[in-house]
Design an enzyme around this catalytic site. Structure first.
Site, PDB file in Angstrom:
ATOM      1  N   ASP A 187       0.834  -1.208   0.000  1.00 41.52           N
ATOM      2  CA  ASP A 187       0.000   0.000   0.000  1.00 41.52           C
ATOM      3  C   ASP A 187       0.864   1.252   0.000  1.00 41.52           C
ATOM      4  O   ASP A 187       2.038   1.233   0.368  1.00 41.52           O
ATOM      5  CB  ASP A 187      -0.967   0.004   1.183  1.00 41.52           C
ATOM      6  CG  ASP A 187      -0.271   0.040   2.537  1.00 41.52           C
ATOM      7  OD1 ASP A 187       0.695  -0.726   2.721  1.00 41.52           O
ATOM      8  OD2 ASP A 187      -0.707   0.828   3.407  1.00 41.52           O
ATOM      9  N   GLU A 234       0.074  -1.175   5.694  1.00 41.73           N
ATOM     10  CA  GLU A 234       1.158  -0.722   6.568  1.00 41.73           C
ATOM     11  C   GLU A 234       1.030   0.767   6.858  1.00 41.73           C
ATOM     12  O   GLU A 234       1.305   1.219   7.985  1.00 41.73           O
ATOM     13  CB  GLU A 234       2.513  -1.011   5.919  1.00 41.73           C
ATOM     14  CG  GLU A 234       3.718  -0.783   6.828  1.00 41.73           C
ATOM     15  CD  GLU A 234       4.233   0.647   6.843  1.00 41.73           C
ATOM     16  OE1 GLU A 234       5.026   0.977   7.751  1.00 41.73           O
ATOM     17  OE2 GLU A 234       3.853   1.448   5.953  1.00 41.73           O
TER      18      GLU A 234
END
Length: 389
Positions: free
Chosen positions: A85, A146
């Protein structure tokens, strides 16, 4: 134009750049699904010598674990870890944030530095390890979310089967300008909630204003913030110019209308703690500091989310090997968090090291220097030789 890795017959770094071009073209901003990126990784890693394990985390989000070689229960081998991400692209880009562009020896795109550059390299390194074979396994973990609290790594730490021991030596490939980091601060997201009672502002005898006591709380928290800047612990020296815990007031909300006494006020607080500080002790400390100034008020303090600190033994084999390969003698810590905070709960020895400068991450025109990218690959290849051969 970046060509597909599958039709290129060039150096490892060229293949990494080609795959990076494909990865950044997939918008994996944290509020979007990462499945297309996982699909791409699985296509590249489609080889008889690679075991692929897709682990759903929540709707539209997955972790991927890829293993070249066999887990034998000894913990030997090497684990590479990245996240798929990215933060939102935002404005201010000279070129499209989701197209890889090279300018003056730098690769520009959202995620080029943080951290699809490492992801592309790691995917290719696992594929290459499977093609040539390895004595001890090379594993890869690619997580979701994350950037919004490490939810993917936290899920992995809870759900990975206890009887499938991963390689203990773990490289978190976040951008560190190729400096080896063995510790980072933890991050607590805390909310202070003060309740009052509604009324009409024309009559101060009716209702109880929730905003006014928040001002007293803010004043005390700001004093505490300044006090914490002078606090030192045994791990402080590793953090260079940021050797203290850091308290930040980040958002306040209260009231609904000009003519209504606010019956509610919320304050969001960030607290970054050193690795040798206990989060629960500091939550109790905050409550103790706020108690006297909020005496007589209805209030609560809630832990919204925790990213734990990370601390790895300086004498572990991986830290010693990485420092030797890079000629590093000092011990380093960073103030941002990583997935290593959760992966260490699997009994892994985590270090953070990778190409790219963290100061350009999350910025318009984020970039990865090509020369450093190539040096990062050579370093990772050396670690693989040392731990997987």
């Amino acid at each position: 134009m970046i060509r597909s890795w599958a039709i290129m017959d060039t150096s490892g770094t060229d293949r990494d750049i080609a795959l990076l071009g494909e990865l950044v073209a997939i918008d994996t901003t944290s509020d979007r699904s990462n499945r297309d990126a996982v699909d791409l990784a699985c296509r590249v890693l489609d080889h008889p010598g690679v075991e692929l394990i897709r682990m759903p985390v929540h709707e539209g989000k997955e972790n991927l674990v890829a293993i070249a070689g066999s887990l034998d229960g000894t913990g030997r081998g090497l684990l590479l870890s990245g996240h798929l991400d990215c933060v939102p692209a935002g404005d201010g880009w000279r070129t499209s944030a989701f197209e890889l562009h090279e300018r003056s020896g730098r690769l520009h795109a959202r995620g080029a530095c943080d951290m699809k550059g490492f992801d592309a390299m790691a995917i290719n390194l696992v594929r290459e390890a499977a093609e040539r074979g390895c004595t001890h396994p090379l594993a890869l973990v690619l997580t979701c979310d994350e950037e919004v609290g490490g939810h993917g790594a936290r899920a992995l730490s809870r759900e990975w089967p206890a009887d499938r021991r991963l390689p203990t030596a773990t490289v978190i490939g976040e951008p560190t300008s190729m400096r080896v980091v063995r510790m980072h601060k933890g991050f607590l997201k805390i909310r202070l909630d003060i309740n009052g009672a509604s009324g009409h502002t024309g009559d101060p005898t009716v209702g109880r204003n929730a905003v006014a006591p928040m001002a007293k709380a803010i004043d005390r928290l700001q004093q505490l913030r300044d006090e914490l800047l002078d606090l030192r612990t045994e791990t402080s020296d590793a953090f260079g110019p940021l050797p203290s815990p850091v308290l930040s007031l980040v958002r306040i909300r209260g009231g609904t209308a000009w003519n209504m006494t606010p019956d509610h006020c919320l304050l969001d607080i960030g607290l970054r703690l050193l690795p040798d500080q206990d989060p629960q002790e500091w939550l109790a400390r905050l409550e103790g500091e706020l108690g006297p100034v909020l005496d007589g008020e209805e209030w609560s303090l809630e832990l919204i989310n925790e990213t734990p600190s990370m601390l790895t033994d300086a004498d572990c084999d991986l830290h010693r090997a990485a420092c030797r390969l890079l000629g590093q003698h000092e011990e380093l810590g960073v103030s941002y968090g990583t997935d290593g905070a959760w992966l260490q709960r699997l009994g892994l020895d985590c270090i953070v090291v990778g190409p790219g400068d963290i100061s350009v991450a999350h910025q318009p025109d984020e970039y990865m220097p090509i020369e450093e990218y190539a040096a990062g690959r050579r370093f990772m290849e050396s670690l693989i030789t040392e731990f997987c051969s």
